[in-house]
Write a protein that holds these residues in place. Structure first.
Motif, PDB file in Angstrom:
ATOM      1  N   LEU A  96       0.833  -1.130   0.014  1.00 16.14           N
ATOM      2  CA  LEU A  96       0.028  -0.032  -0.127  1.00 16.14           C
ATOM      3  C   LEU A  96       0.939   1.279   0.000  1.00 16.14           C
ATOM      4  O   LEU A  96       1.959   1.203   0.543  1.00 16.14           O
ATOM      5  CB  LEU A  96      -0.711  -0.111   1.451  1.00 16.14           C
ATOM      6  N   PRO A  97       0.525   2.349  -0.430  1.00 13.38           N
ATOM      7  CA  PRO A  97       1.355   3.697  -0.581  1.00 13.38           C
ATOM      8  C   PRO A  97       1.258   4.169   0.969  1.00 13.38           C
ATOM      9  O   PRO A  97       0.589   3.859   1.755  1.00 13.38           O
ATOM     10  CB  PRO A  97       0.258   4.539  -1.366  1.00 13.38           C
ATOM     11  N   SER A  99       1.291   7.183   1.944  1.00 14.45           N
ATOM     12  CA  SER A  99       0.263   8.381   2.210  1.00 14.45           C
ATOM     13  C   SER A  99       0.852   9.288   3.169  1.00 14.45           C
ATOM     14  O   SER A  99       0.308   9.400   4.045  1.00 14.45           O
ATOM     15  CB  SER A  99      -0.990   7.718   2.431  1.00 14.45           C
ATOM     16  N   ALA A 102      -1.191  12.476   3.567  1.00 12.32           N
ATOM     17  CA  ALA A 102      -2.469  12.443   4.314  1.00 12.32           C
ATOM     18  C   ALA A 102      -2.823  13.346   5.341  1.00 12.32           C
ATOM     19  O   ALA A 102      -1.683  13.482   6.276  1.00 12.32           O
ATOM     20  CB  ALA A 102      -2.911  11.023   4.532  1.00 12.32           C
ATOM     21  N   PRO A 103      -3.720  13.835   5.543  1.00 15.90           N
ATOM     22  CA  PRO A 103      -4.111  14.809   6.772  1.00 15.90           C
ATOM     23  C   PRO A 103      -3.625  14.100   8.195  1.00 15.90           C
ATOM     24  O   PRO A 103      -4.112  12.838   8.258  1.00 15.90           O
ATOM     25  CB  PRO A 103      -5.744  15.061   6.671  1.00 15.90           C
ATOM     26  N   LEU A 114     -18.452  15.684  -3.366  1.00 19.54           N
ATOM     27  CA  LEU A 114     -18.720  14.538  -4.070  1.00 19.54           C
ATOM     28  C   LEU A 114     -20.290  13.918  -4.148  1.00 19.54           C
ATOM     29  O   LEU A 114     -20.892  14.034  -3.115  1.00 19.54           O
ATOM     30  CB  LEU A 114     -17.811  13.322  -3.390  1.00 19.54           C
ATOM     31  N   TYR A 145     -12.268   3.335   1.289  1.00 21.56           N
ATOM     32  CA  TYR A 145     -11.994   1.703   1.104  1.00 21.56           C
ATOM     33  C   TYR A 145     -11.778   1.462  -0.459  1.00 21.56           C
ATOM     34  O   TYR A 145     -11.976   2.347  -1.296  1.00 21.56           O
ATOM     35  CB  TYR A 145     -13.706   1.074   1.479  1.00 21.56           C
TER      36      TYR A 145
ATOM     37  N   ASP B  25     -15.835   8.725  -5.919  1.00 24.09           N
ATOM     38  CA  ASP B  25     -14.727   9.857  -6.540  1.00 24.09           C
ATOM     39  C   ASP B  25     -14.065   8.685  -7.436  1.00 24.09           C
ATOM     40  O   ASP B  25     -13.047   8.281  -7.431  1.00 24.09           O
ATOM     41  CB  ASP B  25     -13.755   9.967  -5.319  1.00 24.09           C
ATOM     42  N   VAL B  30     -10.511  13.658  -5.039  1.00 25.25           N
ATOM     43  CA  VAL B  30     -10.175  13.814  -3.594  1.00 25.25           C
ATOM     44  C   VAL B  30      -9.205  12.886  -3.037  1.00 25.25           C
ATOM     45  O   VAL B  30      -8.412  13.134  -2.148  1.00 25.25           O
ATOM     46  CB  VAL B  30     -11.511  13.800  -3.016  1.00 25.25           C
ATOM     47  N   LEU B  31      -9.118  11.608  -3.422  1.00 29.42           N
ATOM     48  CA  LEU B  31      -8.062  10.598  -2.983  1.00 29.42           C
ATOM     49  C   LEU B  31      -6.832  11.283  -3.164  1.00 29.42           C
ATOM     50  O   LEU B  31      -5.779  11.022  -2.297  1.00 29.42           O
ATOM     51  CB  LEU B  31      -8.329   9.571  -3.799  1.00 29.42           C
ATOM     52  N   ARG B  33      -6.040  14.357  -3.412  1.00 24.58           N
ATOM     53  CA  ARG B  33      -5.694  15.392  -2.342  1.00 24.58           C
ATOM     54  C   ARG B  33      -5.613  15.233  -1.041  1.00 24.58           C
ATOM     55  O   ARG B  33      -4.863  15.761  -0.329  1.00 24.58           O
ATOM     56  CB  ARG B  33      -7.013  16.304  -2.552  1.00 24.58           C
ATOM     57  N   TYR B  34      -5.982  13.931  -0.768  1.00 22.29           N
ATOM     58  CA  TYR B  34      -5.769  13.462   0.480  1.00 22.29           C
ATOM     59  C   TYR B  34      -4.637  12.560   0.392  1.00 22.29           C
ATOM     60  O   TYR B  34      -4.211  11.878   1.770  1.00 22.29           O
ATOM     61  CB  TYR B  34      -7.031  12.414   0.920  1.00 22.29           C
ATOM     62  N   ASP B  35      -3.966  12.189  -0.335  1.00 21.63           N
ATOM     63  CA  ASP B  35      -2.683  11.375  -0.618  1.00 21.63           C
ATOM     64  C   ASP B  35      -2.883  10.045  -0.110  1.00 21.63           C
ATOM     65  O   ASP B  35      -2.350   9.258   0.159  1.00 21.63           O
ATOM     66  CB  ASP B  35      -1.577  12.038   0.039  1.00 21.63           C
ATOM     67  N   LEU B  36      -4.148   9.563  -0.494  1.00 20.04           N
ATOM     68  CA  LEU B  36      -4.767   8.187  -0.247  1.00 20.04           C
ATOM     69  C   LEU B  36      -4.947   7.488  -1.701  1.00 20.04           C
ATOM     70  O   LEU B  36      -5.643   6.456  -1.718  1.00 20.04           O
ATOM     71  CB  LEU B  36      -5.998   8.179   0.512  1.00 20.04           C
ATOM     72  N   LEU B  37      -4.387   7.963  -2.782  1.00 25.13           N
ATOM     73  CA  LEU B  37      -4.573   6.978  -3.940  1.00 25.13           C
ATOM     74  C   LEU B  37      -3.809   5.988  -4.090  1.00 25.13           C
ATOM     75  O   LEU B  37      -2.377   6.180  -3.763  1.00 25.13           O
ATOM     76  CB  LEU B  37      -4.475   8.075  -5.338  1.00 25.13           C
ATOM     77  N   HIS B  38      -4.333   4.932  -4.461  1.00 26.54           N
ATOM     78  CA  HIS B  38      -3.156   3.660  -4.599  1.00 26.54           C
ATOM     79  C   HIS B  38      -3.229   3.357  -6.235  1.00 26.54           C
ATOM     80  O   HIS B  38      -4.146   2.623  -6.671  1.00 26.54           O
ATOM     81  CB  HIS B  38      -3.844   2.610  -4.000  1.00 26.54           C
ATOM     82  N   ALA B  48      -8.758   3.584  -3.894  1.00 26.08           N
ATOM     83  CA  ALA B  48      -8.220   4.512  -2.510  1.00 26.08           C
ATOM     84  C   ALA B  48      -7.474   3.071  -1.987  1.00 26.08           C
ATOM     85  O   ALA B  48      -7.799   2.213  -1.794  1.00 26.08           O
ATOM     86  CB  ALA B  48      -9.527   4.660  -2.001  1.00 26.08           C
ATOM     87  N   ARG B  49      -6.314   3.802  -1.037  1.00 27.57           N
ATOM     88  CA  ARG B  49      -5.833   2.860  -0.033  1.00 27.57           C
ATOM     89  C   ARG B  49      -6.727   2.918   0.940  1.00 27.57           C
ATOM     90  O   ARG B  49      -7.386   4.036   1.412  1.00 27.57           O
ATOM     91  CB  ARG B  49      -4.469   3.198   0.197  1.00 27.57           C
TER      92      ARG B  49
END
Lengths: 149, 90
Positions: A96-97, A99, A102-103, A114, A145, B25, B30-31, B33-38, B48-49
């Motif tokens: 997995l990345p 991240s 991430a906030p 969205l 998810y 999304d 948005v993923l 922007r949240y750095d949650l893209l896999h 999403a991760r």
């Protein structure tokens, strides 16, 4: 005396297959058997144990049991299934990345809009501004998810 | 939130009966922007991760969970416990 057919290695191999399939199909639905797949490991242990007993019989008592060819084949296949299960749950699932962007706790969650399942636009700041239980705003639990349902 | 389009989510909610808000999304904006893209994590591209964020009414992240193994996720009772603890301190 006619030699006995050896069903143990076959049954053990099939049990290893059940151990593999039952994790994504069943045990992964429950946190207690998902986070640490102990039920799956137990089934693999039983399956490999059956293969092992079958092999021991085939080689130690060849006059009574058959399976000196089929037994090792089922043994290798069972180990391969176990290997793939361990790869799937311990290696593949961890790719997995990081991240790092991430906030973090204490930071503001970036606002966004969205569509929901009805296509209606939903804005995070609007959800947070909804009054709840006498308070002027709401807490929001944001869950990301993998999807593909 | 996931990359599933609203139609996919709608079908799933019809089956499960879940009523909370599911956001789509599909382009991963948005993923990102949240750095949650896999990238390439799904069968057909970017997904999403997994991750969970508890956000207070001011928009501040008060708790988060970024799992290192996608079979292991935050449990509902864990999140509720964290929430009760944070609310109790207010």
């Amino acid at each position: 005396m006619r030699k006995r057919n050896l069903l143990l290695p076959l049954a053990g191999f099939l049990l290893c297959g059940v151990a593999f399939i039952s994790y994504p199909m069943f045990f992964a639905q429950f946190p207690a058997t998902r986070d640490v797949p102990w039920m799956s490991w137990l089934l693999f242990a039983l399956g490999l144990g059956m293969v092992g007993v079958g092999l021991a019989r085939a080689f130690r008592q060849p006059e009574r049991y058959r399976g000196r060819v089929a037994g090792p084949i089922f043994g290798v296949l069972s180990l391969a299934v176990l290997g793939f299960f361990l790869f799937m749950t311990l290696s593949l699932a961890r790719q997995l990345p990081q991240s790092v962007g991430a906030p973090k706790v204490g930071e503001k969650a970036p606002d966004f809009t969205l569509p929901d399942s009805q296509g209606k636009p939903v804005r995070l700041s609007s959800l947070l501004a909804e009054p709840s239980g006498g308070a002027p705003g709401s807490w929001v639990l944001l869950i990301f998810y993998r999807g593909y349902w | 939130m996931s990359v599933d389009p609203p139609e996919t989510t709608r079908e799933h909610l019809a089956k499960t009966g879940w009523t909370y808000t599911f956001l789509s999304d599909p382009k991963g904006e948005v993923l990102r922007r949240y750095d949650l893209l896999h990238p390439g994590g799904g069968q057909a591209g970017d997904i999403a991760r997994p991750g969970e964020f508890l956000i207070d009414p001011s928009g501040t992240v008060r708790w988060r969970d970024l799992t290192e193994n996608y079979w292991v996720r935050a449990r509902p009772e864990t999140v509720l416990g964290v929430f009760d603890g944070l609310k109790g301190r207010e």
